[in-house]
Design an enzyme around this catalytic site. Structure first.
Site, short mmCIF file in Angstrom:
data_model
loop_
_atom_site.label_atom_id
_atom_site.label_comp_id
_atom_site.label_asym_id
_atom_site.label_seq_id
_atom_site.Cartn_x
_atom_site.Cartn_y
_atom_site.Cartn_z
N ILE A 1 0.85 13.35 9.09
CA ILE A 1 1.04 14.43 10.08
C ILE A 1 2.52 14.53 10.45
O ILE A 1 3.12 13.53 10.85
CB ILE A 1 0.23 14.13 11.36
CG1 ILE A 1 -1.25 13.91 11.04
CG2 ILE A 1 0.39 15.25 12.37
CD1 ILE A 1 -2.05 13.42 12.24
N LYS B 1 3.22 3.48 18.26
CA LYS B 1 3.35 4.90 17.89
C LYS B 1 3.67 5.75 19.12
O LYS B 1 4.50 6.66 19.05
CB LYS B 1 2.07 5.37 17.20
CG LYS B 1 1.88 4.69 15.84
CD LYS B 1 0.49 4.84 15.32
CE LYS B 1 0.32 4.17 13.96
NZ LYS B 1 -1.08 4.01 13.57
N GLY C 1 -8.48 -0.24 3.74
CA GLY C 1 -7.02 -0.30 3.75
C GLY C 1 -6.35 0.35 4.95
O GLY C 1 -5.14 0.55 4.96
N GLU D 1 9.32 9.57 9.51
CA GLU D 1 8.14 10.43 9.69
C GLU D 1 6.83 9.66 9.46
O GLU D 1 5.83 9.90 10.13
CB GLU D 1 8.21 11.62 8.72
CG GLU D 1 7.09 12.61 8.88
CD GLU D 1 7.11 13.30 10.24
OE1 GLU D 1 7.98 14.14 10.47
OE2 GLU D 1 6.25 12.96 11.07
N GLY E 1 0.74 8.92 10.00
CA GLY E 1 0.61 9.03 8.54
C GLY E 1 1.23 10.32 8.02
O GLY E 1 2.43 10.55 8.17
N THR F 1 0.83 -1.22 0.00
CA THR F 1 0.00 0.00 0.00
C THR F 1 0.86 1.26 0.00
O THR F 1 0.67 2.17 -0.81
CB THR F 1 -0.91 0.00 1.26
OG1 THR F 1 -1.60 -1.23 1.30
CG2 THR F 1 -1.90 1.14 1.23
N VAL F 2 1.83 1.33 0.90
CA VAL F 2 2.67 2.54 1.00
C VAL F 2 3.76 2.51 -0.08
O VAL F 2 3.99 3.49 -0.79
CB VAL F 2 3.29 2.66 2.41
CG1 VAL F 2 4.24 3.86 2.48
CG2 VAL F 2 2.19 2.79 3.46
N1 HSE Z 1 -3.36 0.28 11.00
C1 HSE Z 1 -2.94 1.63 11.21
C2 HSE Z 1 -4.13 2.45 11.63
C3 HSE Z 1 -2.33 2.15 9.93
O1 HSE Z 1 -5.25 1.92 11.59
O2 HSE Z 1 -3.98 3.59 12.02
C4 HSE Z 1 -1.48 3.36 10.09
O3 HSE Z 1 -0.40 3.17 10.95
#
Ligand code: HSE
Length: 330
Positions: free
Chosen positions: A137, A205, A187, A130, A135, A14-15
């Site tokens: 931010i 995080k 996604g 980052e 994401g 995806t990324v």
């Molecule tokens: N699975 C994570 C979320 C994706 O739902 O925020 C982004 O880190």
């Protein structure tokens, strides 16, 4: 001074595929901003049979990641493999060979970050991440650079889009399972969404934010967490009747040379910015001695949003590599 920087991309999910498309199609803009030309040498993928976006030249794909890593010409590695097995080996190997690394891999950095940062420092290369928190931010840069002259006292926020999607969909009358399947379809959820709903992803995080904000080598297993598995539609509805919403909140406060940190579903008053998240929104609140209270919000997941953060790191890394003497890498 280099005339051109060689980039290897590991992973094209995806990324990774969003990053690859930008590197290929926005090269002129990115090169102008970085002040140096670059060549995307290869994209390492795990499954050569899987269909890839037609917009990415097919000759770039290879199933041999180790051959890519052994290419002595590579200056900069972008890791979009995810997880902590192959990715850990690839990142460590890249850093040990003197390559700069950009990654959005929160699992890896939240569990092995202090060790990997030490390897990067020992080789005089950068490890940028980052995209690993929030994401698009720019919260990593805010803590690592913008607030480097201040004293951060607390960080808190809503850092998991899947949980927010599920909780906000339950507010609209969907049941838990239906809401989670919808987040998977869109996604946001990880391949195994248990890490999202159990609070593991948010704890990863928060660990990264604690490392940055307080300079502590905290890894995510040390952070107490509760997920949203026990939250029912009745809980969500009752909270709404009382003027609250339930959100999975991560918070850390500096205390006595250490930090107190936790991830848990909390009742948040309706008008609070944490409650005003829906779907994939993340919000990060930072309290600093001199800057006061800052709040950053935006899309916390998704290929394009996370690629935006990754590419910002790539441009920063290109600027560094561009002025290095040639022959820096092994
Ligand atoms: N699975 C994570 C979320 C994706 O739902 O925020 C982004 O880190």
């Amino acid at each position: 001074m280099k005339l051109s920087v060689n980039i290897a991309l590991l992973g094209c999910g995806t990324v990774g595929s969003s990053v690859a498309e930008r590197l290929v199609h926005d090269a002129a803009t990115l090169e102008r901003r970085a002040g140096v030309r670059y060549e995307l040498r290869a994209i390492a993928i795990a499954d050569a049979r899987k269909a890839r976006p037609a917009s990415i030249p097919a000759h770039l794909f290879t199933a041999d990641a180790r051959r890519v890593l052994d290419d002595p010409g590579v200056d900069l590695v972008i890791e979009c493999v995810g997880g902590t097995t192959d990715a850990a080996e690839f990142v460590e190997r890249s850093l040990a060979r003197g390559r700069h690394v950009v990654t959005a891999n929160k699992d890896l950095l939240a569990t092995q970050g202090p060790r990997l940062h030490a390897i990067a420092a020992g080789r005089g290369v950068t490890l940028r991440f980052e995209g690993a928190v929030g994401g698009a931010i720019p919260v990593v840069r805010a803590l690592a650079e913008s607030l480097a002259g201040d004293d951060v006292r607390a960080v808190a926020g809503v850092f998991n889009g899947t949980c927010t999607s599920v909780l906000s969909a339950m507010e609209d009358g969907q049941d838990y399972g239906e809401a989670l399947r919808d987040a998977q379809r869109r996604g946001f959820a990880e391949a195994d969404p248990s890490g999202d709903v159990d609070g593991v992803d948010a704890a990863h995080k928060l660990a990264l934010l604690v490392q940055l904000a307080f300079g502590l080598a905290v890894i995510s297993p040390r952070i107490p967490r509760r997920g949203i598995g026990g939250v029912s539609r009745a809980d969500v509805e009752r909270a709404r009747e009382l003027g609250f919403r339930i959100r999975l909140v991560g918070a850390a406060v500096r205390a006595d040379g250490g930090a107190a940190a936790e991830v848990a579903p909390l009742l948040v008053p309706d008008r609070h910015s944490f409650a005003q998240t829906r779907g994939v929104d993340n919000v990060a609140r930072i309290v600093a001695r001199d800057a006061g209270t800052l709040e950053l919000r935006g899309p916390g997941a998704g290929g394009a949003a996370t690629a935006s953060a990754v590419l910002g790191d790539v441009v920063s890394a290109l600027r560094v590599v561009a002025v290095e003497p040639s022959g820096q890498c092994e």
